[in-house]
Design a protein around this motif. Sequence first.
Motif, PDB file in Angstrom:
ATOM      1  N   PRO A   1      20.480  55.381  21.317  1.00 54.91           N
ATOM      2  CA  PRO A   1      20.787  55.102  19.749  1.00 54.91           C
ATOM      3  C   PRO A   1      21.302  53.733  19.605  1.00 54.91           C
ATOM      4  CG  PRO A   1      22.243  57.190  20.630  1.00 54.91           C
ATOM      5  CD  PRO A   1      21.437  56.259  21.798  1.00 54.91           C
ATOM      6  N   PHE A   2      21.131  53.265  18.350  1.00 55.72           N
ATOM      7  CA  PHE A   2      21.595  52.093  17.819  1.00 55.72           C
ATOM      8  C   PHE A   2      22.613  52.391  16.661  1.00 55.72           C
ATOM      9  CE2 PHE A   2      21.809  48.973  14.505  1.00 55.72           C
ATOM     10  CZ  PHE A   2      22.029  48.022  15.202  1.00 55.72           C
ATOM     11  N   ARG A   3      23.900  51.679  16.785  1.00 53.52           N
ATOM     12  CA  ARG A   3      24.629  51.928  15.656  1.00 53.52           C
ATOM     13  C   ARG A   3      25.121  50.397  15.429  1.00 53.52           C
ATOM     14  NH1 ARG A   3      25.499  55.741  19.606  1.00 53.52           N
ATOM     15  NH2 ARG A   3      27.016  54.701  20.821  1.00 53.52           N
ATOM     16  N   ASP A   4      25.629  50.535  13.983  1.00 52.28           N
ATOM     17  CA  ASP A   4      26.127  49.082  13.515  1.00 52.28           C
ATOM     18  C   ASP A   4      27.495  49.362  12.709  1.00 52.28           C
ATOM     19  OD1 ASP A   4      26.471  47.371  10.888  1.00 52.28           O
ATOM     20  OD2 ASP A   4      24.552  46.452  11.820  1.00 52.28           O
ATOM     21  N   CYS A   5      28.467  48.615  13.470  1.00 51.66           N
ATOM     22  CA  CYS A   5      29.870  48.800  13.083  1.00 51.66           C
ATOM     23  C   CYS A   5      30.003  48.460  11.518  1.00 51.66           C
ATOM     24  CB  CYS A   5      30.707  47.775  13.972  1.00 51.66           C
ATOM     25  SG  CYS A   5      32.357  48.368  13.735  1.00 51.66           S
ATOM     26  N   ASP A   6      29.452  47.296  10.876  1.00 55.34           N
ATOM     27  CA  ASP A   6      29.630  47.160   9.493  1.00 55.34           C
ATOM     28  C   ASP A   6      28.925  48.193   8.852  1.00 55.34           C
ATOM     29  OD1 ASP A   6      30.959  44.740   9.905  1.00 55.34           O
ATOM     30  OD2 ASP A   6      29.257  43.502   9.535  1.00 55.34           O
TER      31      ASP A   6
ATOM     32  N   PRO B   1      26.572  56.787  25.137  1.00 49.55           N
ATOM     33  CA  PRO B   1      26.169  55.184  25.503  1.00 49.55           C
ATOM     34  C   PRO B   1      25.123  54.910  24.486  1.00 49.55           C
ATOM     35  CG  PRO B   1      26.452  56.430  27.456  1.00 49.55           C
ATOM     36  CD  PRO B   1      26.653  57.402  26.155  1.00 49.55           C
ATOM     37  N   GLY B   2      25.035  53.738  23.998  1.00 48.00           N
ATOM     38  CA  GLY B   2      23.857  53.030  23.057  1.00 48.00           C
ATOM     39  C   GLY B   2      24.082  51.791  22.924  1.00 48.00           C
ATOM     40  N   VAL B   3      23.393  51.137  21.885  1.00 42.73           N
ATOM     41  CA  VAL B   3      23.586  49.666  21.417  1.00 42.73           C
ATOM     42  C   VAL B   3      24.371  49.773  20.228  1.00 42.73           C
ATOM     43  CG1 VAL B   3      22.356  47.565  20.975  1.00 42.73           C
ATOM     44  CG2 VAL B   3      21.501  48.984  22.685  1.00 42.73           C
TER      45      VAL B   3
ATOM     46  N   THR C   1      22.253  42.515  14.860  1.00 39.60           N
ATOM     47  CA  THR C   1      21.866  43.704  14.301  1.00 39.60           C
ATOM     48  C   THR C   1      20.100  43.771  14.761  1.00 39.60           C
ATOM     49  OG1 THR C   1      23.362  43.917  12.697  1.00 39.60           O
ATOM     50  CG2 THR C   1      21.422  45.185  12.371  1.00 39.60           C
ATOM     51  N   ALA C   2      19.586  42.759  14.498  1.00 33.64           N
ATOM     52  CA  ALA C   2      18.119  42.999  14.759  1.00 33.64           C
ATOM     53  C   ALA C   2      17.695  43.157  16.121  1.00 33.64           C
ATOM     54  CB  ALA C   2      17.327  41.522  14.171  1.00 33.64           C
ATOM     55  N   VAL C   3      18.285  42.227  16.973  1.00 30.95           N
ATOM     56  CA  VAL C   3      17.989  42.241  18.290  1.00 30.95           C
ATOM     57  C   VAL C   3      18.687  43.654  19.174  1.00 30.95           C
ATOM     58  CG1 VAL C   3      18.862  41.199  20.666  1.00 30.95           C
ATOM     59  CG2 VAL C   3      18.006  39.684  18.765  1.00 30.95           C
ATOM     60  N   GLY C   4      19.855  44.040  18.512  1.00 32.95           N
ATOM     61  CA  GLY C   4      20.480  45.419  19.071  1.00 32.95           C
ATOM     62  C   GLY C   4      19.461  46.368  18.481  1.00 32.95           C
ATOM     63  N   LYS C   5      18.798  46.592  17.652  1.00 27.07           N
ATOM     64  CA  LYS C   5      17.992  47.590  17.312  1.00 27.07           C
ATOM     65  C   LYS C   5      16.763  47.492  18.278  1.00 27.07           C
ATOM     66  CE  LYS C   5      18.848  48.010  12.108  1.00 27.07           C
ATOM     67  NZ  LYS C   5      18.223  47.837  10.868  1.00 27.07           N
ATOM     68  N   ALA C   6      16.204  46.373  18.428  1.00 26.19           N
ATOM     69  CA  ALA C   6      14.940  46.271  19.321  1.00 26.19           C
ATOM     70  C   ALA C   6      15.481  46.874  20.746  1.00 26.19           C
ATOM     71  CB  ALA C   6      14.452  44.709  19.277  1.00 26.19           C
ATOM     72  N   LEU C   7      16.750  46.301  21.209  1.00 25.71           N
ATOM     73  CA  LEU C   7      17.211  46.524  22.571  1.00 25.71           C
ATOM     74  C   LEU C   7      17.345  48.130  22.698  1.00 25.71           C
ATOM     75  CD1 LEU C   7      18.201  45.821  25.523  1.00 25.71           C
ATOM     76  CD2 LEU C   7      20.603  45.509  24.182  1.00 25.71           C
TER      77      LEU C   7
ATOM     78  N   ARG D   1      15.087  39.725  27.031  1.00 29.84           N
ATOM     79  CA  ARG D   1      15.871  38.657  27.471  1.00 29.84           C
ATOM     80  C   ARG D   1      17.306  39.342  27.766  1.00 29.84           C
ATOM     81  NH1 ARG D   1      16.173  32.816  25.009  1.00 29.84           N
ATOM     82  NH2 ARG D   1      16.928  32.298  27.038  1.00 29.84           N
ATOM     83  N   VAL D   2      18.103  40.094  26.695  1.00 29.40           N
ATOM     84  CA  VAL D   2      19.272  40.845  26.778  1.00 29.40           C
ATOM     85  C   VAL D   2      18.940  41.946  27.772  1.00 29.40           C
ATOM     86  CG1 VAL D   2      20.935  42.221  25.683  1.00 29.40           C
ATOM     87  CG2 VAL D   2      19.929  40.312  24.484  1.00 29.40           C
ATOM     88  N   GLU D   3      18.000  42.476  27.805  1.00 28.56           N
ATOM     89  CA  GLU D   3      17.829  43.852  28.924  1.00 28.56           C
ATOM     90  C   GLU D   3      17.560  43.179  30.246  1.00 28.56           C
ATOM     91  OE1 GLU D   3      14.657  47.311  29.710  1.00 28.56           O
ATOM     92  OE2 GLU D   3      14.090  45.885  28.468  1.00 28.56           O
TER      93      GLU D   3
END
Length: 182
Positions: A33-38, A77-79, A20-26, A166-168
């Motif tokens: 957009p950032f989305r969180d399944c939980d 498309p998003g993260v 979640t934290a890295v996903g938001k930053a990415l 790093r992910v990017e």
Amino acid sequence: MGRTLGKTVVMVGMMGAGKTAVGKALAHRLGVPFRDCDAEIEAAANRTVAEIFARDGEPFFREKESRVLERLLQDAPGVLSTGGGVFLSARNRALIAAQGVSVWLRADRALLWQRVRNKDTRPLLRTADPRATLDDLCARREPEYAKADVVVDSAADRSIEEMAARVEAALLDRPDLWEDPE
């Protein structure tokens, strides 16, 4: 960068890996957009994941999780950050492969334990020996996570922003992920 995201980046891995934290930053870095399944599941159920597990059980939760995943993958498309169990399902892995690119944030067990040991929001760790439970979950799940399209190692000494970078960088090597501007 000159390119736009053509598929959703789906963050997978163990609880505490930083999805979640890295996903938001990415998402911020990529301007998507950032989305969180939980979080989506909790909003729809008006209950926390822990409450859903306690009241309805894990199989019920996993079915809802798959439905939410399918819906979120149809968005622009998003993260997308997912719960630790999402990628264990062959159905979910197929959905992700068809509409996104999976990124396993791989973290060693000591780091995971450091991050989750004092949290009571992890229903799977509500056992007599949560550290042993975490080790067991890792042992069973890591072969499935290894099927991810991209693997990025998490490190305790890296900031969230450094991990997102790093992910990017790892994603730049995925031509199937990007659309060139017209």
